[in-house]
Design an enzyme around this catalytic site. Structure first.
Site: not given
Length: 465
Positions: A288, A366
């Site tokens: 693992h 904007h």
């Protein structure tokens, strides 16, 4: 291998004891939408936190792979993930009411059987494979561990184990076709050596382990006294040793069952890369810890490869479509013409360019004192670029309209300012069917991803065409 993503047709439940925690848990596999991936949800914890099956979430690799996220932990996930990968399932939410999936009988077969019982369902989007681009190598000299991944247009694994044991000897296992996982690998059970049992118990592990869910290998002479102690430990009337050295006369399902189980573990651990893999995996003495370290190496390469996929733009090269040709294809006019040129186009993707200047009309209203390109117009620019890709699939583009019908998973990652050049890539996620196109759009400034979204467009024939 499947080319499209898959989930399961209905929820399915399994229940049992966790091998290390000894806790009883109920686990429910649930269908999940496209691009969801594998996720656990600890339904026994307040807030029901979700733990992504990602190698970055691995916190422990002692005799199993444990993941944790936001304080929620799930132990020993590898057998569950191996079953999902082995069945080529991409999207599942796994609800669990305890700290560890049930060990069942020590393999993945019970998970495979449960999932196959409800069936697998094809989804619309294509699978996002990680294709190993070059040789990737990992080595641990002290434990003689070696793992390699090589380019291959398939997913194959070969594992060799050698424990210097007269019982096991050197063993090999191979999976040459992922479709054979259920029949060849899934039933191979976890195992340990007798001399490890006491140490594992002292480490507060294998609380749920017994001879029904693990193979115990005996590779040395065992006295009657030790057998009596084992019988008491596992609450059995008696314990015996088979001639081949397997405790309590457990029969192996395959002569190389330990090697097959190591391959099973590797399939599950490598699922934590986060995408289905295309490549040849070769492993000597994996475990693992090594599997997870190798998965991290693969994920790092995967992310690096993704960055390399940034579309290139050379303004000195002539475009495939210039602004006049784009005008013939798209109906958009000032101030909504948001693509200046197309630099590349294939059957599956298109690359377009939008030059952002202070003279853009939207900058007047904007954030005029802090000019930032509106995000919705960045999406519009991606939509127009994708529209050209869609129109390129028909004989006479002037006879068709393209309309947005959906935008999903939209993210704005960086502000776009005057002077920036947006390089936009739109790629089909599935073949166009019945005039519906689903694509992934990404906009870059230099090598920085600034905007991305999944867009769905409808190709509609004009009434007078």
């Amino acid at each position: 291998m499947y080319t499209k993503q898959h989930t399961i047709k209905a929820p399915v439940t399994v229940e049992g004891v966790g091998i290390h925690t000894g806790a009883i848990s109920k686990m429910v596999f649930n269908p999940a939408p496209e691009n969801h991936g594998f996720k656990f949800q600890r339904v026994d914890i307040e807030g029901k936190p979700i733990v992504d099956c990602d190698v970055d979430n691995v916190v422990d690799v002692s005799r199993g792979t444990t993941i944790e996220q936001d304080g929620a932990r799930v132990n020993t996930v590898e057998h569950v993930l191996a079953a999902l990968v082995g069945l080529q399932i991409d999207n599942v939410l796994i609800e669990i009411d305890g700290p560890e999936p049930p060990i069942m009988e020590g393999s993945s077969i019970k998970f495979v059987e449960a999932l196959m019982e409800v069936g697998v369902e094809e989804q619309s989007m294509l699978r996002n494979f990680f294709e190993v681009p070059e040789g990737v190598f990992y080595k641990e000299d002290d434990r003689k561990v070696e793992i390699a991944a090589l380019p291959l247009n398939d997913y194959r694994l070969t594992v060799m184990v050698d424990y210097n044991s007269p019982v096991l000897g050197s063993q090999h296992a191979a999976l040459n076709n992922i479709e054979d996982f259920a029949s060849e690998i899934a039933s191979s059970r976890t195992f340990c050596f007798l001399h490890e049992v006491e140490a594992l118990r002292k480490a507060n592990l294998i609380k749920g382990g017994n001879f029904n869910n693990a193979i115990v290998v005996v590779d040395q002479v065992v006295s009657p006294e030790i057998l009596d102690e084992l019988a008491e430990l596992f609450e059995l009337p008696s314990v015996e040793v088979a001639e081949e050295g397997i405790l309590n006369n457990v029969q192996l399902r395959h002569p190389n069952e330990p090697a097959r189980h190591k391959l099973l573990d590797m399939v599950g651990d490598l699922a934590l890369v986060g995408r289905p893999i295309k490549g040849q995996i070769l492993a000597a003495r994996p475990g693992h810890a090594a599997n997870v370290a190798f998965a991290r190496k693969l994920k790092s390469l995967m992310l690096k490869s993704a960055r390399k996929n940034v579309p290139s733009y050379d303004p000195a090269l002539p475009p495939i479509y210039d602004i006049n040709q784009i005008e013939e294809m798209l109906p958009h006019r000032y101030p909504f013409r948001l693509v200046d040129k197309i630099t590349e186009i294939t059957d599956n993707y298109v690359i377009g360019v939008k030059n952002v200047t202070i003279n853009e009309p939207f900058f007047q209203g904007h954030f005029p004192s802090n000019p930032v390109m509106p995000g919705v117009l960045q999406i519009e620019a991606m939509g127009q670029t994708g529209g050209i890709l869609v129109l390129n699939t028909v004989d006479n583009p002037a006879n068709y309209w393209t309309y947005f019908v959906g935008v999903e998973e939209c993210k704005f990652r960086k502000m776009v300012m005057p002077g920036d050049t947006l390089v936009i890539k739109c790629e089909l996620l599935m073949p166009i069917r019945r005039g519906i196109a689903k694509m992934k759009g990404q906009a870059y400034v230099g090598d920085k991803l600034v905007t991305e979204a999944i867009m769905t467009a409808s190709l509609v024939k004009k009434d007078n065409a």
